[in-house]
Design a protein around this motif. Structure first.
Motif, PDB file in Angstrom:
ATOM      1  N   LYS A  26       0.835  -1.207   0.000  1.00 42.12           N
ATOM      2  CA  LYS A  26       0.000   0.000   0.000  1.00 42.12           C
ATOM      3  C   LYS A  26       0.866   1.252   0.000  1.00 42.12           C
ATOM      4  N   CYS A  27       1.906   1.265   0.826  1.00 42.79           N
ATOM      5  CA  CYS A  27       2.811   2.425   0.847  1.00 42.79           C
ATOM      6  C   CYS A  27       3.526   2.581  -0.491  1.00 42.79           C
ATOM      7  N   ALA A  28       3.940   1.479  -1.079  1.00 40.88           N
ATOM      8  CA  ALA A  28       4.601   1.545  -2.382  1.00 40.88           C
ATOM      9  C   ALA A  28       3.667   2.153  -3.418  1.00 40.88           C
ATOM     10  N   SER A  29       2.410   1.747  -3.392  1.00 44.74           N
ATOM     11  CA  SER A  29       1.426   2.287  -4.324  1.00 44.74           C
ATOM     12  C   SER A  29       1.230   3.782  -4.108  1.00 44.74           C
ATOM     13  N   GLU A  30       1.097   4.185  -2.866  1.00 44.25           N
ATOM     14  CA  GLU A  30       0.882   5.597  -2.555  1.00 44.25           C
ATOM     15  C   GLU A  30       2.066   6.464  -2.969  1.00 44.25           C
ATOM     16  N   LYS A  31       3.255   5.870  -3.016  1.00 40.83           N
ATOM     17  CA  LYS A  31       4.450   6.619  -3.410  1.00 40.83           C
ATOM     18  C   LYS A  31       4.724   6.548  -4.909  1.00 40.83           C
ATOM     19  N   GLY A  32       3.858   5.873  -5.646  1.00 41.65           N
ATOM     20  CA  GLY A  32       3.989   5.833  -7.095  1.00 41.65           C
ATOM     21  C   GLY A  32       4.952   4.806  -7.631  1.00 41.65           C
ATOM     22  N   LEU A  33       5.333   3.826  -6.809  1.00 39.63           N
ATOM     23  CA  LEU A  33       6.198   2.765  -7.308  1.00 39.63           C
ATOM     24  C   LEU A  33       5.404   1.820  -8.209  1.00 39.63           C
ATOM     25  N   GLN A  34       6.080   1.274  -9.202  1.00 42.44           N
ATOM     26  CA  GLN A  34       5.454   0.324 -10.115  1.00 42.44           C
ATOM     27  C   GLN A  34       5.844  -1.117  -9.815  1.00 42.44           C
ATOM     28  N   LEU A  35       6.993  -1.294  -9.177  1.00 41.87           N
ATOM     29  CA  LEU A  35       7.500  -2.625  -8.829  1.00 41.87           C
ATOM     30  C   LEU A  35       7.949  -2.616  -7.374  1.00 41.87           C
ATOM     31  N   LEU A  36       7.579  -3.661  -6.638  1.00 47.68           N
ATOM     32  CA  LEU A  36       8.045  -3.801  -5.261  1.00 47.68           C
ATOM     33  C   LEU A  36       8.579  -5.203  -5.052  1.00 47.68           C
ATOM     34  N   GLY A  37       9.803  -5.284  -4.557  1.00 50.31           N
ATOM     35  CA  GLY A  37      10.379  -6.565  -4.183  1.00 50.31           C
ATOM     36  C   GLY A  37      10.279  -6.751  -2.684  1.00 50.31           C
ATOM     37  N   THR A  38       9.770  -7.889  -2.268  1.00 47.84           N
ATOM     38  CA  THR A  38       9.780  -8.221  -0.846  1.00 47.84           C
ATOM     39  C   THR A  38      10.832  -9.290  -0.636  1.00 47.84           C
ATOM     40  N   THR A  39      11.817  -8.982   0.190  1.00 42.23           N
ATOM     41  CA  THR A  39      13.019  -9.823   0.298  1.00 42.23           C
ATOM     42  C   THR A  39      13.393  -9.993   1.768  1.00 42.23           C
ATOM     43  N   ASP A  40      12.633 -10.828   2.441  1.00 40.84           N
ATOM     44  CA  ASP A  40      12.932 -11.075   3.847  1.00 40.84           C
ATOM     45  C   ASP A  40      14.240 -11.865   3.986  1.00 40.84           C
ATOM     46  N   HIS A  41      14.790 -11.796   5.195  1.00 44.15           N
ATOM     47  CA  HIS A  41      16.099 -12.391   5.452  1.00 44.15           C
ATOM     48  C   HIS A  41      16.075 -13.912   5.344  1.00 44.15           C
ATOM     49  N   GLY A  42      17.187 -14.456   4.844  1.00 42.97           N
ATOM     50  CA  GLY A  42      17.368 -15.897   4.854  1.00 42.97           C
ATOM     51  C   GLY A  42      17.417 -16.438   6.268  1.00 42.97           C
ATOM     52  N   SER A  43      17.234 -17.740   6.396  1.00 47.43           N
ATOM     53  CA  SER A  43      16.923 -18.361   7.686  1.00 47.43           C
ATOM     54  C   SER A  43      18.059 -18.358   8.702  1.00 47.43           C
ATOM     55  N   SER A  44      19.290 -18.068   8.286  1.00 48.75           N
ATOM     56  CA  SER A  44      20.372 -18.047   9.277  1.00 48.75           C
ATOM     57  C   SER A  44      20.415 -16.750  10.080  1.00 48.75           C
ATOM     58  N   MET A  45      19.651 -15.750   9.662  1.00 49.22           N
ATOM     59  CA  MET A  45      19.547 -14.514  10.434  1.00 49.22           C
ATOM     60  C   MET A  45      18.638 -14.759  11.633  1.00 49.22           C
TER      61      MET A  45
END
Length: 240
Positions: A26-45
Motif C-alpha cells: 500500500k505504501c509503495a502504491s501511494e508513493k507511485g512505485l510500479q514494482l516492489l520486491g519483498t526480500t525477507d532475510h534468509g533463515s540463518s539470520m
C-alpha cells in the motif's frame, strides 16, 4: 529522476521489521512505485523465517494496489566460499535474490581478501541478481574487484539508502567509492531502501544525493524503468 522500483524491503516475517506485506504494498502504491520486491532475510539470520516461507510464494498475488510484486529473499552469505543460506531449489524459484553479508551470520573482520572472496564467489551463482550493501565498513573489500566481477556476471550493485541513514553507519565513504567505480566501469546499480518499516519504502534521498555529487549517469541507475529491470531479470532467466 523518478525511481519506480524498490527491490529490497522487509516485512514482520524478518523478525526485526515492523510492517506487513499489505502495508508495504500500500505504501509503495501511494508513493507511485510500479514494482516492489519483498526480500525477507534468509533463515540463518536470528528471527528470520523458515525456508518453507520462501517456498510458498505461489499463494501470493502478482499485483497489490496496482503495484507489480516480486517475491524473493535477501539471502545471507554464510562463508568465504560464497555459499548462501537458501537451498538451491528455492534460490531458483525466487523472482529476485539479493546476496548480503550480515554480522550476526558472519563475524566482522578486517580481512579485505576474505570478504572480497565471499562476494566474488557468490557472484558465480547464477541465481544471484543483486549484491547487497557491500559498503559496510565492518567487512572491508577490494571494491574494484567487486565492480569488475559484477560487470562480468551481469549482477547489480546495490546502493543501500539505509546504509546512509540508519544501518551500517560509516558506509557512506565506501558506498561513494563503489558508486564511482560503477560509473568508471559502466556497471549498473540499483537503489534500494532496505526498508524495515513501510513508510521508508521508496526513500532513496540520501543515496540520490550522493549520486548527484558524483554526477552518476542516469542510464546506470536501473530504478528509472520498470521494463528495463524486468528485462534484466529476463536475461537472467526469469519469465515475466
Amino acid at each position: 529522476m523518478k525511481c519506480l522500483l524498490d527491490m529490497h524491503t522487509h516485512t514482520i516475517t524478518s523478525g526485526h521489521a515492523y510492517s506487513t506485506l499489505l502495508e508495504n504494498a500500500k505504501c509503495a502504491s501511494e508513493k507511485g512505485l510500479q514494482l516492489l520486491g519483498t526480500t525477507d532475510h534468509g533463515s540463518s539470520m536470528p528471527g528470520a523465517p523458515h525456508e518453507w516461507y520462501f517456498g510458498n510464494f505461489k499463494v501470493l498475488p502478482k499485483e497489490l494496489f496496482g503495484v507489480t510484486m516480486l517475491y524473493g529473499c535477501e539471502a545471507n552469505i554464510i562463508d568465504y566460499e560464497g555459499n548462501l543460506d537458501l537451498p538451491i531449489s528455492l534460490q531458483e524459484q525466487m523472482d529476485i535474490l539479493i546476496a548480503s553479508i550480515h554480522e550476526p551470520v558472519m563475524e566482522a573482520n578486517e580481512n579485505a581478501d576474505l570478504n572480497t572472496s565471499a562476494f566474488l564467489k557468490v557472484m558465480d551463482n547464477p541465481n544471484v541478481h543483486i549484491i547487497g550493501h557491500s559498503g559496510n565498513p565492518k567487512f572491508p573489500i577490494h571494491a574494484e574487484e567487486l565492480v569488475k566481477k559484477a560487470k562480468e556476471k551481469n549482477i547489480l550493485i546495490e546502493i543501500n539508502n539505509s546504509s546512509f541513514v540508519s544501518s551500517r553507519i560509516g558506509s557512506e565513504k565506501n558506498c561513494t567509492k563503489i558508486a564511482r567505480l560503477c560509473k568508471e566501469h559502466g556497471v549498473k546499480i540499483i537503489l534500494n531502501s532496505d526498508s524495515h518499516f513501510c513508510l521508508n519504502i521508496g526513500n532513496f534521498d540520501a543515496a540520490l544525493s550522493m549520486l548527484k555529487q558524483i554526477d552518476m549517469p542516469e542510464e546506470l541507475i536501473i530504478n528509472r524503468s520498470k521494463e528495463e529491470f524486468l528485462d534484466f531479470l529476463r536475461v537472467k532467466g526469469k519469465n515475466f
